[in-house]
Design an enzyme around this catalytic site. Structure first.
Site, PDB file in Angstrom:
ATOM      1  N   HIS A   1      -1.949  -1.878  -9.811  1.00  0.00           N
ATOM      2  CA  HIS A   1      -2.984  -1.363  -8.923  1.00  0.00           C
ATOM      3  C   HIS A   1      -4.191  -2.273  -8.995  1.00  0.00           C
ATOM      4  O   HIS A   1      -4.497  -2.807 -10.057  1.00  0.00           O
ATOM      5  CB  HIS A   1      -3.389   0.054  -9.348  1.00  0.00           C
ATOM      6  CG  HIS A   1      -4.074   0.804  -8.265  1.00  0.00           C
ATOM      7  ND1 HIS A   1      -5.420   0.685  -8.027  1.00  0.00           N
ATOM      8  CD2 HIS A   1      -3.588   1.657  -7.336  1.00  0.00           C
ATOM      9  CE1 HIS A   1      -5.729   1.448  -6.991  1.00  0.00           C
ATOM     10  NE2 HIS A   1      -4.652   2.041  -6.545  1.00  0.00           N
TER      11      HIS A   1
ATOM     12  N   HIS B   1       0.878  -1.192   0.000  1.00  0.00           N
ATOM     13  CA  HIS B   1       0.000   0.000   0.000  1.00  0.00           C
ATOM     14  C   HIS B   1       0.906   1.230   0.000  1.00  0.00           C
ATOM     15  O   HIS B   1       1.748   1.389  -0.870  1.00  0.00           O
ATOM     16  CB  HIS B   1      -0.937  -0.127   1.212  1.00  0.00           C
ATOM     17  CG  HIS B   1      -2.070   0.842   1.278  1.00  0.00           C
ATOM     18  ND1 HIS B   1      -2.452   1.647   0.235  1.00  0.00           N
ATOM     19  CD2 HIS B   1      -2.941   1.147   2.312  1.00  0.00           C
ATOM     20  CE1 HIS B   1      -3.500   2.387   0.598  1.00  0.00           C
ATOM     21  NE2 HIS B   1      -3.810   2.108   1.860  1.00  0.00           N
TER      22      HIS B   1
ATOM     23  N   ASP C   1       2.597   5.906  -6.239  1.00  0.00           N
ATOM     24  CA  ASP C   1       3.846   5.865  -5.473  1.00  0.00           C
ATOM     25  C   ASP C   1       5.094   6.005  -6.338  1.00  0.00           C
ATOM     26  O   ASP C   1       6.160   6.347  -5.830  1.00  0.00           O
ATOM     27  CB  ASP C   1       3.930   4.549  -4.676  1.00  0.00           C
ATOM     28  CG  ASP C   1       2.953   4.536  -3.522  1.00  0.00           C
ATOM     29  OD1 ASP C   1       2.856   5.572  -2.855  1.00  0.00           O
ATOM     30  OD2 ASP C   1       2.292   3.513  -3.306  1.00  0.00           O
TER      31      ASP C   1
HETATM   32  N1  ACO Z   1       5.368  -5.718 -10.857  1.00  0.00           N
HETATM   33  C1  ACO Z   1       5.321  -6.848 -11.617  1.00  0.00           C
HETATM   34  N2  ACO Z   1       4.198  -7.581 -11.752  1.00  0.00           N
HETATM   35  C2  ACO Z   1       3.098  -7.155 -11.131  1.00  0.00           C
HETATM   36  C3  ACO Z   1       3.088  -5.971 -10.351  1.00  0.00           C
HETATM   37  C4  ACO Z   1       4.295  -5.244 -10.231  1.00  0.00           C
HETATM   38  N3  ACO Z   1       4.340  -4.152  -9.490  1.00  0.00           N
HETATM   39  N4  ACO Z   1       1.853  -5.781  -9.852  1.00  0.00           N
HETATM   40  C5  ACO Z   1       1.118  -6.813 -10.270  1.00  0.00           C
HETATM   41  N5  ACO Z   1       1.859  -7.648 -11.049  1.00  0.00           N
HETATM   42  C6  ACO Z   1       1.422  -8.887 -11.689  1.00  0.00           C
HETATM   43  C7  ACO Z   1       1.432 -10.008 -10.654  1.00  0.00           C
HETATM   44  O1  ACO Z   1       2.667 -10.667 -10.624  1.00  0.00           O
HETATM   45  C8  ACO Z   1       0.313 -10.899 -11.178  1.00  0.00           C
HETATM   46  O2  ACO Z   1       0.819 -11.609 -12.275  1.00  0.00           O
HETATM   47  P1  ACO Z   1       0.299 -13.112 -12.614  1.00  0.00           P
HETATM   48  O3  ACO Z   1      -1.145 -12.944 -12.976  1.00  0.00           O
HETATM   49  O4  ACO Z   1       1.177 -13.535 -13.719  1.00  0.00           O
HETATM   50  O5  ACO Z   1       0.492 -13.892 -11.333  1.00  0.00           O
HETATM   51  C9  ACO Z   1      -0.725  -9.897 -11.715  1.00  0.00           C
HETATM   52  O6  ACO Z   1       0.048  -8.731 -12.060  1.00  0.00           O
HETATM   53  C10 ACO Z   1      -1.778  -9.510 -10.691  1.00  0.00           C
HETATM   54  O7  ACO Z   1      -1.114  -9.101  -9.499  1.00  0.00           O
HETATM   55  P2  ACO Z   1      -1.768  -9.143  -8.054  1.00  0.00           P
HETATM   56  O8  ACO Z   1      -0.703  -8.911  -7.042  1.00  0.00           O
HETATM   57  O9  ACO Z   1      -2.629 -10.356  -7.904  1.00  0.00           O
HETATM   58  O10 ACO Z   1      -2.735  -7.899  -8.158  1.00  0.00           O
HETATM   59  P3  ACO Z   1      -3.415  -7.156  -6.943  1.00  0.00           P
HETATM   60  O11 ACO Z   1      -4.576  -6.441  -7.485  1.00  0.00           O
HETATM   61  O12 ACO Z   1      -3.663  -8.067  -5.785  1.00  0.00           O
HETATM   62  O13 ACO Z   1      -2.243  -6.186  -6.472  1.00  0.00           O
HETATM   63  C11 ACO Z   1      -0.860  -4.414  -5.986  1.00  0.00           C
HETATM   64  C12 ACO Z   1      -2.199  -4.837  -6.599  1.00  0.00           C
HETATM   65  C13 ACO Z   1      -0.752  -4.987  -4.565  1.00  0.00           C
HETATM   66  C14 ACO Z   1      -0.818  -2.913  -5.894  1.00  0.00           C
HETATM   67  C15 ACO Z   1       0.277  -4.966  -6.867  1.00  0.00           C
HETATM   68  O14 ACO Z   1       0.191  -4.399  -8.165  1.00  0.00           O
HETATM   69  C16 ACO Z   1       1.653  -4.689  -6.260  1.00  0.00           C
HETATM   70  O15 ACO Z   1       2.092  -5.447  -5.395  1.00  0.00           O
HETATM   71  N6  ACO Z   1       2.355  -3.595  -6.691  1.00  0.00           N
HETATM   72  C17 ACO Z   1       3.626  -3.255  -6.135  1.00  0.00           C
HETATM   73  C18 ACO Z   1       3.438  -2.532  -4.800  1.00  0.00           C
HETATM   74  C19 ACO Z   1       2.847  -1.142  -4.984  1.00  0.00           C
HETATM   75  O16 ACO Z   1       3.298  -0.353  -5.806  1.00  0.00           O
HETATM   76  N7  ACO Z   1       1.837  -0.827  -4.154  1.00  0.00           N
HETATM   77  C20 ACO Z   1       1.213   0.502  -4.147  1.00  0.00           C
HETATM   78  C21 ACO Z   1      -0.168   0.474  -4.731  1.00  0.00           C
HETATM   79  S1  ACO Z   1      -0.878   2.092  -4.787  1.00  0.00           S
HETATM   80  C22 ACO Z   1      -1.248   2.424  -3.159  1.00  0.00           C
HETATM   81  O17 ACO Z   1      -1.599   1.585  -2.393  1.00  0.00           O
HETATM   82  C23 ACO Z   1      -1.082   3.780  -2.709  1.00  0.00           C
END
Ligand code: ACO
Length: 376
Positions: free
Chosen positions: A259, A220, A313
């Site tokens: 996201h 987050h 972010d």
């Molecule tokens: N880098 C690479 N791959 C990613 C990323 C990333 N940042 N984010 C998602 N993916 C991929 C995952 O590996 C997954 O791939 P798969 O289907 O091959 O397994 C797919 O996209 C879906 O990812 P999930 O983690 O299931 O998506 P979710 O909706 O649960 O997660 C989240 C969203 C937590 C923000 C995720 O994108 C992430 O971890 N990002 C990095 C951390 C981040 O930047 N967080 C800030 C978010 S904005 C905020 O809260 C203010």
């Protein structure tokens, strides 16, 4: 029939009039006004008034709101004493979570949940969070605390108290815009947390304390610090490509990308990108900005087809670095902004409350007989 959605994806858990997100089109509005309009025309205080009241203030109303906030900048002496008793090694996010919780101890009626009382408490929390954070930073770095300047807007005053000198007008405005962009964002995890706690008719100090705990997680709000750490690990712009590809090959997530709701470019990231570029030029940090755009180009090539773009972010890391925030003050800066949004949501929740109490899918065994301790 109840259905199960892991991580509550796609589940609508409440109604709100505060912010609207179209994740497919990359749209964010606060009460109907596109975020770009607010970022270019409003101020942080005006945006928070807007969120708390559902309409833009008239001149006199904004002056009165601003004055009420500034009257509350000071930290209660007992809070100051508590702050200076914290270990200097503590992370600012832990410090602000502890101090916001302690604010409730100095409120003679912490549990009043009628809307005018909650609004008063929200004003205090909103006004004093920057003072807590700046004072803790001064304490841990062995510098004397800087008293708030009640002539300064909240965001600028934070930078003043943190550094002991006023920021340039460009930096002050850039930080104010960051606060507008981060103030509210639908049912993100920390806002949901705040509303969940408020829905039990607990107090707003508890709701905001819980929200801070949620925000600090690396999935987050903690991601902005993760972005900066990653940028620091990449020696030059030319190394960005290999660094990101190696990480993706290991199935690592790249902080600042992806996201739950946006499957298009996060409109806040677009604004922060231009802010970051301008500040990077002004402060001799262009290489940092160029590393960021190089990462974005690789991610665009590798992941845009999956709807993974920079989130709020990603460019806030470069922006905050250029403004001069220490790395571990990036997520706390998010707290300053979200204190406005969380409070708006607590007020909205209490205005039409129903306890949040979802169901759970039990997947354990049934009818198991109890084994006495001697026989285990
Ligand atoms: N880098 C690479 N791959 C990613 C990323 C990333 N940042 N984010 C998602 N993916 C991929 C995952 O590996 C997954 O791939 P798969 O289907 O091959 O397994 C797919 O996209 C879906 O990812 P999930 O983690 O299931 O998506 P979710 O909706 O649960 O997660 C989240 C969203 C937590 C923000 C995720 O994108 C992430 O971890 N990002 C990095 C951390 C981040 O930047 N967080 C800030 C978010 S904005 C905020 O809260 C203010």
């Amino acid at each position: 029939m109840a259905t199960y959605a892991k991580g509550l994806e796609g589940v609508i858990a409440a109604e709100t009039k505060l912010s609207f997100i179209d994740g497919e089109k990359g749209v964010l509005e606060y009460i109907g006004i596109p975020i770009g309009e607010l970022a270019s025309k409003s101020t942080f205080e005006e945006t928070v008034f807007f969120l708390w009241n559902g309409r833009l203030p008239k001149k006199a109303e904004l002056a009165d709101f601003t004055s009420q906030i500034r009257q509350r900048y000071d930290l209660h002496p007992a809070m100051e004493a508590m702050l200076t008793s914290l270990p200097k090694t503590a992370e600012p996010m832990h410090a602000v979570r502890t101090l916001v919780s302690a604010l409730g101890l100095h409120d003679p009626k912490p549990d009043a949940i009628d809307l005018p009382s909650v609004r008063e408490k929200a004003l205090t929390i909103f006004a004093v969070v920057p003072t807590i954070l700046a004072s803790f930073h001064r304490h841990r770095t062995g510098q004397p605390m800087v008293k708030p300047d009640k002539n300064l807007p909240l965001a600028e005053n934070f930078l003043y108290m943190l550094n002991g000198k006023r920021p340039t007008p460009t930096m002050a405005r850039a930080f104010d815009v960051c606060m507008i962009l981060h103030a509210d964002h639908g049912f993100n995890n920390s806002t949901f947390t705040a509303r969940c706690i408020a829905s039990t008719e607990s107090d707003i100090y508890s709701a905001v304390t819980g929200a801070i705990g949620s925000l600090r997680g690396p999935l987050h709000g903690g991601a902005n610090e993760g972005v900066m750490k990653m940028l620091n690990q990449i020696p030059t712009v030319a190394d960005a490509e290999k660094f990101i590809v190696d990480k993706l090959n290991k199935k690592d997530k790249i902080p600042g990308f992806g996201h739950r709701v946006y499957k298009a470019y996060d409109p806040r990231a677009a604004h922060l990108k231009s802010l970051a570029e301008q500040l990077a030029r002004d402060t001799g940090n262009l290489a940092l900005f160029e590393k960021s755009t190089a990462i974005e180009a690789v991610m665009n090539r590798e992941k845009a087809a999956k709807g993974i773009y920079p989130n709020v972010d990603f460019y806030s890391a470069t922006t905050y670095h250029c403004i001069g925030l220490p790395l571990d003050m990036f997520t706390p800066a998010f707290v300053i902004a979200r204190a406005g949004g969380w409070s708006a949501h607590v007020l909205e929740q209490l205005g039409n409350n129903r306890l949040f109490r979802p169901d759970v899918d039990y997947t354990g065994p049934h009818a198991v007989s109890y084994t006495p301790i001697e026989s285990r």
